[in-house]
Design a protein around this motif. Structure first.
Motif, PDB file in Angstrom:
ATOM      1  N   ARG A  15     -92.782  75.534 105.047  1.00  0.00           N
ATOM      2  CA  ARG A  15     -92.246  74.178 105.165  1.00  0.00           C
ATOM      3  C   ARG A  15     -90.779  74.242 105.592  1.00  0.00           C
ATOM      4  O   ARG A  15     -90.404  73.693 106.623  1.00  0.00           O
ATOM      5  CB  ARG A  15     -92.368  73.458 103.812  1.00  0.00           C
ATOM      6  CG  ARG A  15     -92.034  71.976 103.865  1.00  0.00           C
ATOM      7  CD  ARG A  15     -92.378  71.322 102.540  1.00  0.00           C
ATOM      8  NE  ARG A  15     -91.687  71.988 101.436  1.00  0.00           N
ATOM      9  CZ  ARG A  15     -90.483  71.618 100.981  1.00  0.00           C
ATOM     10  NH1 ARG A  15     -89.881  70.573 101.499  1.00  0.00           N
ATOM     11  NH2 ARG A  15     -89.911  72.277 100.001  1.00  0.00           N
ATOM     12  N   ARG A  16     -89.937  74.960 104.815  1.00  0.00           N
ATOM     13  CA  ARG A  16     -88.519  75.070 105.158  1.00  0.00           C
ATOM     14  C   ARG A  16     -88.239  76.372 105.917  1.00  0.00           C
ATOM     15  O   ARG A  16     -87.278  76.464 106.662  1.00  0.00           O
ATOM     16  CB  ARG A  16     -87.648  75.012 103.886  1.00  0.00           C
ATOM     17  CG  ARG A  16     -87.913  73.820 102.984  1.00  0.00           C
ATOM     18  CD  ARG A  16     -87.582  72.511 103.678  1.00  0.00           C
ATOM     19  NE  ARG A  16     -86.175  72.471 104.075  1.00  0.00           N
ATOM     20  CZ  ARG A  16     -85.746  71.916 105.194  1.00  0.00           C
ATOM     21  NH1 ARG A  16     -86.624  71.358 106.013  1.00  0.00           N
ATOM     22  NH2 ARG A  16     -84.481  71.911 105.488  1.00  0.00           N
ATOM     23  N   PRO A  49     -88.889  72.952 109.769  1.00  0.00           N
ATOM     24  CA  PRO A  49     -88.202  73.948 108.949  1.00  0.00           C
ATOM     25  C   PRO A  49     -86.723  74.017 109.329  1.00  0.00           C
ATOM     26  O   PRO A  49     -86.339  73.580 110.408  1.00  0.00           O
ATOM     27  CB  PRO A  49     -88.903  75.253 109.337  1.00  0.00           C
ATOM     28  CG  PRO A  49     -89.344  75.022 110.748  1.00  0.00           C
ATOM     29  CD  PRO A  49     -89.707  73.564 110.836  1.00  0.00           C
ATOM     30  N   ALA A 104     -90.134  79.128 108.369  1.00  0.00           N
ATOM     31  CA  ALA A 104     -91.384  79.321 109.102  1.00  0.00           C
ATOM     32  C   ALA A 104     -91.343  80.617 109.892  1.00  0.00           C
ATOM     33  O   ALA A 104     -90.293  81.241 110.040  1.00  0.00           O
ATOM     34  CB  ALA A 104     -91.637  78.142 110.024  1.00  0.00           C
ATOM     35  N   ALA A 113     -83.663  73.512 114.008  1.00  0.00           N
ATOM     36  CA  ALA A 113     -83.846  74.674 113.135  1.00  0.00           C
ATOM     37  C   ALA A 113     -82.926  75.808 113.565  1.00  0.00           C
ATOM     38  O   ALA A 113     -82.484  75.855 114.708  1.00  0.00           O
ATOM     39  CB  ALA A 113     -85.293  75.146 113.201  1.00  0.00           C
TER      40      ALA A 113
END
Ligand SMILES: Nc1ncnc2c1ncn2[C@@H]1O[C@H](COP(=O)(O)OP(=O)(O)OP(=O)(O)O)[C@@H](O)[C@H]1O
Ligand SMILES: [Mg+2]
Lengths: 335, 295
Positions: free
Chosen positions: B90-91, B173, B93, B206
């Motif tokens: 989720r955060r 993420p 990857a 990200a």
């Protein structure tokens, strides 16, 4: 491609069965032992014996006998049992459901048990408990089904008499059935007391048949699960935050199922073969038990009918396994 | 501002107790929010191990001996398992190296994407399907609905890598670890995939830790870079600085071994074996010091 393979297998069925027929037919007649000798009363004259031989067609040459038998078999007439004086076809048909119910029950138990053991073994992978489970599987693989039958019979029939040890149902129980699938019929019609009586008779022979097969399922499935869990897609699922049980169940199991069904499925034939001795030990009235009587009595037509039945069951099983593997593996479905 | 990822003095050993090999010997690096950091070094330097340590994917026979891995200020190694799992995927990857083996062969592409969306974002079946379709569109897959219904073996390697990239960015993420995401692909596909990663990174904001052998790729897409050798960081800084004024002889040697358009091919020089040899023996000498300890 895969479907082509299945069609090829279907086409091969008739020649396979024909080959089985010839081998059994010839072997029975060259091996010593004579059905007439088993049935004549003491003091029968040579003329009586000759008359009986002629009556059952045993005075003809083997090829002659085969042609007669095969011709009739093609039209659905598998001859009359020499010892039971009934149509072989009807005899086998009446007894087959008992064996099918028993084998299906044994398979269910084996698959359930084997799956639980395999998952437990994979879950404790790399720890001491894995050794214990592997060792246990090895022990259960080494003890054959008929030995389990004897052990269970002595244990739960004699030492702690919990369960009936003979037959399919209590003879004094007054029930009538419309089919010979007693268990399925009583379950479908809701006669649960009858079903319970049937199950009590079935459970010991079913467990005896199931234990070695359960060990086999456990061994194959555990190895397949371990291998699949090491694959990239299962590792990556961990990096996506899924828990190990969830990964084993949803990512690994569907993959491990493919080799397990392919390798373990065909081994159900071993379980079917096991019914011969196990049914005998528990006096269970299936075709396995019948086969032993047929051999003792040198009942040629009945032996032929029974072996043909087993052969058809084996072939059907192999085919079913192939189909199932094709359904489970998308790469084969499209390949 | 705290870094998205801060690895500090990480020591990882692998192998049976007693004769474990040190694969990370005090590696440290930081990745800031939105930054693309290249992680380079020769084969066996420990690049993948570093990435795996962050993702909790170290092999079963590996142990983290010391050090911390902080994600947005929280130590991943010290945090309880369920909390860590809620971050992974989720955060944090991953874009894996080999698209051929990284998708589950018996599950449809759509099922593989949506199970993740449902797990982390608690979407309904319908919502997950919608979102999966959007994600495939975002990675430039035409007819996304049709592709969702296919099995991995029915699509090309490049397409699979797009699916995996879509899955990496699916939950927005803040850190993506890409371990040589293009080495298994052929050259033309490599370029497209790199552009795609860059585009998604910008859109989703990200940070990326980009593991690669290819200094050309680093020069193109990484603002900062870390040079790893024998489980230890040799050089760390702005890509432009490191490539133009490498301070360490190993980095200079790596650069000399990299083909460049502005240099004739005969100028290519392999990293001198003597240099690698001396670096390894230095690493092992330091290992022995560490074992002897500050007695
Ligand atoms: N499963 C394992 N068991 C034992 N040693 C391993 C294992 N995996 C990796 N190693 C060792 O760990 C060291 C670091 O490996 P790592 O995979 O991190 O290298 P890398 O920098 O990613 O190399 P590459 O560029 O080839 O991917 C290597 O020396 C390798 O031999
Ligand atoms: Mg690597």
């Amino acid at each position: 491609m895969r479907w082509g393979e299945i069609i090829r297998r279907l086409v091969l069925i008739p020649p396979t069965l024909f080959g089985v027929c010839i081998i059994v037919f010839v072997l029975l007649r060259v091996v010593p032992g004579d059905p007439i000798a088993m049935m004549i009363p003491p003091g029968a004259s040579a003329a009586d014996i000759d008359r009986l031989r002629a009556f059952y067609g045993l005075d003809q040459s083997i090829p002659q006998q085969f042609i007669t038998w095969f011709g009739q078999a093609l039209s659905g007439n598998f001859g009359r049992s020499i010892s039971l004086h009934q149509s072989v076809f009807e005899l086998v048909l009446a007894r087959l459901p008992a064996t099918l119910e028993l084998s299906a029950m044994a398979t269910l138990i084996a698959v359930g048990l084997g799956t639980v053991v395999a998952f437990t073994g994979v879950y404790v992978r790399g720890r001491g408990a894995e050794w214990a489970i592997d060792g246990g599987i090895g022990v259960f693989l080494a003890i054959p089904d008929f030995l389990w039958a004897l052990i269970l019979l002595l244990l739960f029939g004699v030492l702690i008499p919990l369960l009936p040890i003979t037959g399919r149902i209590d003879p004094q129980l007054d029930v009538t059935f419309h089919t010979n699938f007693y268990l399925i019929e009583s379950l479908l019609t809701g006669r649960l007391d009858v079903a319970s009586a049937l199950l009590q008779h079935m459970i010991l022979p079913a467990v005896a048949l199931a234990l070695p097969f359960a060990a086999l399922v456990a061994r194959i499935l555990k190895a397949s699960l371990s291998e699949a869990e090491d694959q990239d897609y299962a590792q990556i699922a961990r990096a996506r935050g899924f828990s190990r049980p969830a990964i084993l169940l949803r990512e690994v199991f569907p993959n491990a199922l493919i080799p397990t069904v392919a390798l373990g499925g065909v081994q159900i034939t071993l379980l079917l073969g096991g019914t011969v001795l196990v049914e005998r030990i528990f006096s269970y009235e299936g075709i396995g038990n019948m086969a032993i009587d047929a051999v003792i009595n040198r009942d040629f037509p009945l032996i032929q009918g029974l072996i043909l039945t087993f052969a058809i069951l084996f072939i059907a099983l192999n085919l079913a396994v192939d189909l199932l593997v094709t359904l489970l593996d998308p790469r084969l479905r499209h390949g | 501002m705290t870094a998205v990822l801060a690895v500090q003095d990480l020591h990882v050993a692998i192998g049976p107790r007693g004769k474990a090999a040190n694969v990370l010997r005090g590696a440290s690096l930081e990745v800031q929010a939105g930054e693309v950091r290249g992680l380079v070094g020769e084969s066996g330097a420990g690049k993948s191990m570093l990435g795996r340590a962050v993702l909790g994917l170290l092999p079963a026979n590996a142990v983290v001996q010391s050090g911390t891995i902080q994600f947005e200020g929280r130590d991943l190694l010290a945090m309880p398992e369920p909390e860590r799992r809620s971050l992974l995927g989720r955060r944090i990857a991953l874009i894996p190296q080999d698209p051929m083996t990284s998708l589950n062969p018996v599950k449809r592409v759509g099922a593989q994407i949506s199970i993740m969306l449902r797990h982390h974002l608690a979407l309904s079946k319908r919502e997950a399907l919608e979102r999966a379709t959007e994600l495939l569109t975002e990675v430039a897959i035409r007819e996304p609905r049709r592709v969702l219904d296919l099995y991995p073996h029915e699509i090309s390697g490049g397409m699979r890598q797009r699916v995996l990239i879509a899955m990496a960015f699916a939950c927005d993420p803040s850190l993506v670890i890409a371990d040589e995401p293009t080495t298994a692909l052929d050259v033309t596909v490599q370029r497209q995939v790199l552009q795609l990663v860059e585009r998604l990174r910008q859109r989703h904001g990200a940070a990326i830790l980009f593991v690669t052998h290819d200094l050309g790729v680093v020069a193109k897409i990484c603002r900062t870079m870390t040079v790893l050798h024998a489980g230890r960081v040799l050089e760390d800084g702005e890509t432009a600085d490191v490539l133009v004024k490498p301070r360490h002889p190993y980095t200079r040697a790596l650069l000399a071994a990299t083909p460049r358009a502005d240099r004739p091919a005969e100028a290519l020089r392999p990293v001198p074996p003597a240099l690698i040899e001396s670096l390894w023996s230095e690493a092992h000498r330091l290992d022995r010091l560490a074992v002897a300890g500050p007695a």
